[in-house]
Structures are given as C-alpha cells and as structure tokens.
Design an enzyme around this catalytic site. Structure first.
Site, PDB file in Angstrom:
ATOM      1  N   CYS A   1      69.604  61.673  29.726  1.00 59.62           N
ATOM      2  CA  CYS A   1      68.679  60.977  29.424  1.00 59.62           C
ATOM      3  C   CYS A   1      67.456  61.833  29.386  1.00 59.62           C
ATOM      4  CB  CYS A   1      68.314  59.717  30.751  1.00 59.62           C
ATOM      5  SG  CYS A   1      69.911  58.985  31.259  1.00 59.62           S
TER       6      CYS A   1
ATOM      7  N   GLN B   1      77.852  58.470  39.827  1.00 56.67           N
ATOM      8  CA  GLN B   1      78.698  59.673  39.722  1.00 56.67           C
ATOM      9  C   GLN B   1      79.407  59.710  40.959  1.00 56.67           C
ATOM     10  OE1 GLN B   1      78.787  61.220  37.156  1.00 56.67           O
ATOM     11  NE2 GLN B   1      76.734  60.883  36.198  1.00 56.67           N
TER      12      GLN B   1
HETATM   13  N1  PLP Z   1      72.370  57.345  37.941  1.00 60.67           N
HETATM   14  C1  PLP Z   1      72.985  58.482  37.786  1.00 60.67           C
HETATM   15  C2  PLP Z   1      73.226  59.396  38.968  1.00 60.67           C
HETATM   16  C3  PLP Z   1      73.439  58.694  36.364  1.00 60.67           C
HETATM   17  O1  PLP Z   1      74.219  59.869  36.264  1.00 60.67           O
HETATM   18  C4  PLP Z   1      73.286  57.678  35.360  1.00 60.67           C
HETATM   19  C5  PLP Z   1      73.645  58.390  34.007  1.00 60.67           C
HETATM   20  O2  PLP Z   1      73.631  59.292  33.671  1.00 60.67           O
HETATM   21  C6  PLP Z   1      72.421  56.475  35.695  1.00 60.67           C
HETATM   22  C7  PLP Z   1      71.970  56.399  36.961  1.00 60.67           C
HETATM   23  C8  PLP Z   1      71.957  55.606  34.742  1.00 60.67           C
HETATM   24  O3  PLP Z   1      73.384  55.170  34.114  1.00 60.67           O
HETATM   25  P1  PLP Z   1      73.389  54.155  32.759  1.00 60.67           P
HETATM   26  O4  PLP Z   1      73.233  55.210  31.575  1.00 60.67           O
HETATM   27  O5  PLP Z   1      74.771  53.682  32.473  1.00 60.67           O
HETATM   28  O6  PLP Z   1      72.191  53.180  32.866  1.00 60.67           O
END
Ligand code: PLP
Length: 378
Positions: free
Chosen positions: A323, A183
């Site tokens: 997620c 982010q």
């Molecule tokens: N780390 C952070 C801080 C995130 O906001 C996200 C996704 O929301 C991720 C990791 C994981 O990213 P990705 O969905 O591209 O695997």
C-alpha cells in the site's frame, strides 16, 4: 522464451486456491441474485452465507453472530477502530496503537486525532519490531477506550505478544482490544478468546479479493461508519459480495489445513543462504517471526534497483508494504526499529506461499547474488 514468473510477494496478495477458483466459477454462474431478496434465489444465497458464517466462526472459535463480512481488512480496520472510538467517546478519548501498524490502522488513528479530537499513544518497538508489554501497561489510562495491536507485522513478520497484551489490557483497563490479524490468519495460532475484535482478509490466504471479515464480540459497541441498509446487522450496510463471502469459509479451511513445514523449509533455506552472503543483513527476527515473511537489507544495492533487477527476471518481491510502495519513502516500520542509511534504503521483503518451490528459492538467491555483483557499490 519467457520463463514462468517467480512470485515471492504473498504478504501482498496470493494466488486463488484452485478449489476456491472452481467454486467461484460454479457459484457465480448460478447465484447472481441479491442475498437480501425475499424470493427463493435470494434466500438460497442467504442460507449459503449463513452456513459460511457458521463455518468461519467454528474454525475461529467464536460465535456466528460475532462475524461481519466486509470488503477486506482495510475496511474492517476502519470500521472497528473509528466505530469503537466513536461509540465509547463519552467514556474517554484516549487510544493506543503501535508505531508499526499497517497504514489502514495508522491512518484510522491519525484521522481520529486530526479531525475528531482523540489523543493517540503510538507504542515504540525494539530492534526486532516488537512492543514491550511494560510500555503498554504504562500507556493505559482511565480514559483509554481502545487498544489496537497487530498480530504479525506485514513487513518483518514479527509476532507481537498478543496474549500478554490482552491480559494487561483486561487487567488494568476497561479498553476494548482490537487485533489486526491479517498476516496471522491460517499462519500462526491466534487465540481469539481473549481478543474483543479482529480484522481479516481473504486474499492474503489464497482466497478471492473483495472479501474480509470483522470478528466482534457481542459486548463491543461499534458505531457504523456507513449507513444504508440492515445488511450485516447494520454494521456494514450495502449489498454484500455474497459469493466471495460464501467462499471465505472454504478458503479458511484450506489455509488452516495447509502443510506449513514446506514454508518453513523454504524460509530456512533462504535464511541460511542470506546469512552467508556478503552485504546482506536479515531484518526479520530469528525467533518469534512468521515463517511466511523474510525481510532483508541489501547494503550495497538500493531496494529500487534490486527490485527492478528481480523484476527483469520475472521475480516478484516487495520493498515494503504494498500500500505504501508508491510513496517512495523509507519503510516506517524499519525506521522505528532504528535502522538507517543503506540498511533502510536496501530493504527487500520476501513473502512465501504454499505454491513456492525450493527451485524458485534457489533462483531467487542466485539472481540476488548476480544483482549484487552487477550493481553493488562499496
Ligand atoms: N493489515 C495488514 C497487516 C496487512 O498486511 C494488510 C494488507 O497488506 C491490510 C491490513 C489491508 O488488507 P486489504 O488490502 O485486504 O484491505
């Protein structure tokens, strides 16, 4: 007639930049060969991947050999956290992270604890969601091999004191310092010179899904989690999503060159409006916060009801990290920040992108006001 959707969920994913989309369709039509093939079609793609790697490295101020392409930040985080813990386990099995990390980080550490006998310290945060450097200093031990701290929290936008942490880790321990920079990329200044390794994802910065990167300095050992081929120096074997990785460089250049004052003015308008609204509290800190994320609580309407109401008006926001949306649990981030009751149950995350307009921000405010009148309870 259906109105155009209003999208304020850019911390979850972003629309693909038109220039990236154009290149995606042009490149995909022609370059379908395997980038590992030794014929000319394969070698051409290999060259384009090398150029993308070099361009990304130069934009991030690291070496091209420090870059590994992955499928996204979840994979980058898993590879780095587990791979580094395994590679250094002969030196110690103590690891440190924070209690507000993304699930891909937290669950990597939980796996290491549960199945591989590691000990993990989860640093607490203050009511702005920020760790205290004294806590980090106290947690470091002789057997600490890895510290992982996110640069910007995905739910609140809180910026962590990364440079201070790097200085403490390198002065008081031998531990490797990993940063989840998802982010932060293209949004705040992130100096990678003091960080040993970091994770990023293209689809958070108007790139395509299925492409992420690892930045890992040469001295950092990392045991590969998957085995198979020699792609990406064996750290991420398997046929790479070549065209998507080639586009990462363009995506990053466009993100870094974006005018951020526009985002700032939309956020500042929203903050002013929410500050005047009865029954709304702002959870994101006023200082040391990303301009792209605004976390609020609606004290009179539970998140799910407000989200449904906004959804009916084709306005898209989140209650917490995407997620975890389906877990129906309160946000672990807001919980460890000390919030409870209606403040915890009424959380809404508004995340801004460069395509948002002030008109959309005004509509968001007026529909939230209507939602409070319709569903608000005292
Ligand atoms: N780390 C952070 C801080 C995130 O906001 C996200 C996704 O929301 C991720 C990791 C994981 O990213 P990705 O969905 O591209 O695997």
């Amino acid at each position: 007639m259906l109105t155009n959707p209003i999208y304020f969920d850019h911390a979850s994913s972003t629309p693909v930049h038109p220039e990236v989309l154009k290149s995606l369709s042009e490149l995909s039509a022609v370059h379908y060969a395997n980038s590992e093939s030794l014929h000319e079609a394969g070698l051409t793609i290999q060259t384009m991947m090398r150029k993308s790697r070099e361009a990304i490295a130069s934009l991030l101020g690291v070496l091209a050999t420090d870059i590994t392409f992955t499928s996204g930040a979840t994979e980058s985080n898993n590879i780095l956290i587990k791979g580094i813990a395994f590679a250094y386990q002969h030196k110690g099995k103590h690891l440190i992270t924070t209690s507000v990390e993304h699930s891909s980080v937290l669950e990597s550490f939980q796996d290491l604890e549960k199945f591989f006998g590691f000990e993990v310290t989860y640093l607490p945060v203050d009511n702005e969601g920020r760790i205290k450097s004294e806590d980090l200093k106290k947690a470091l031990r002789n057997d600490t091999t890895l510290v992982s701290i996110m640069a910007v929290n995905n739910e609140t936008g809180t910026i962590m004191p990364i440079q201070e942490c790097a200085q403490i880790i390198h002065s008081y321990s031998q531990a490797i310092f990993h940063v989840d920079g998802v982010q932060a990329l293209g949004k705040i200044d992130l100096n990678l010179s003091t960080i040993d390794c970091a994770s990023f994802s293209a689809h958070k910065i108007n790139g395509v899904k299925g492409s992420g990167i690892i930045v890992k300095k040469k001295n950092v050992q990392c045991h590969p989690l998957i085995t198979g081929g020699s792609q990406e120096e064996g750290l991420r074997p398997g046929t790479p999503n070549a065209i998507h990785h080639i586009l990462f460089a363009k995506t990053l250049r466009l993100a870094l060159n974006q005018d951020k004052s526009w985002i700032r003015s939309i956020k500042s308008y929203l903050v002013d409006e929410f500050n005047q609204m009865d029954g709304i509290v702002i959870n994101s800190p006023m200082n040391g916060c990303s301009d792209y994320i605004l976390n609020i609580s609606c004290l009179k309407v539970p998140s799910q009801i407000m989200l449904n109401w906004l959804n009916q008006h084709r306005i898209y926001v989140s209650a917490m990290a995407t997620c975890l949306n389906r877990d129906a649990q309160p946000s672990h981030v807001l919980e460890v920040m000390g919030f409870e009751g209606n403040r915890l149950n009424g959380v809404i995350r508004i995340s801004i992108g460069y395509t948002n307009t002030m008109e959309e921000a005004k509509t968001l405010i007026s529909i939230i006001k209507e939602g409070i009148v319709k569903y608000g309870r005292d």
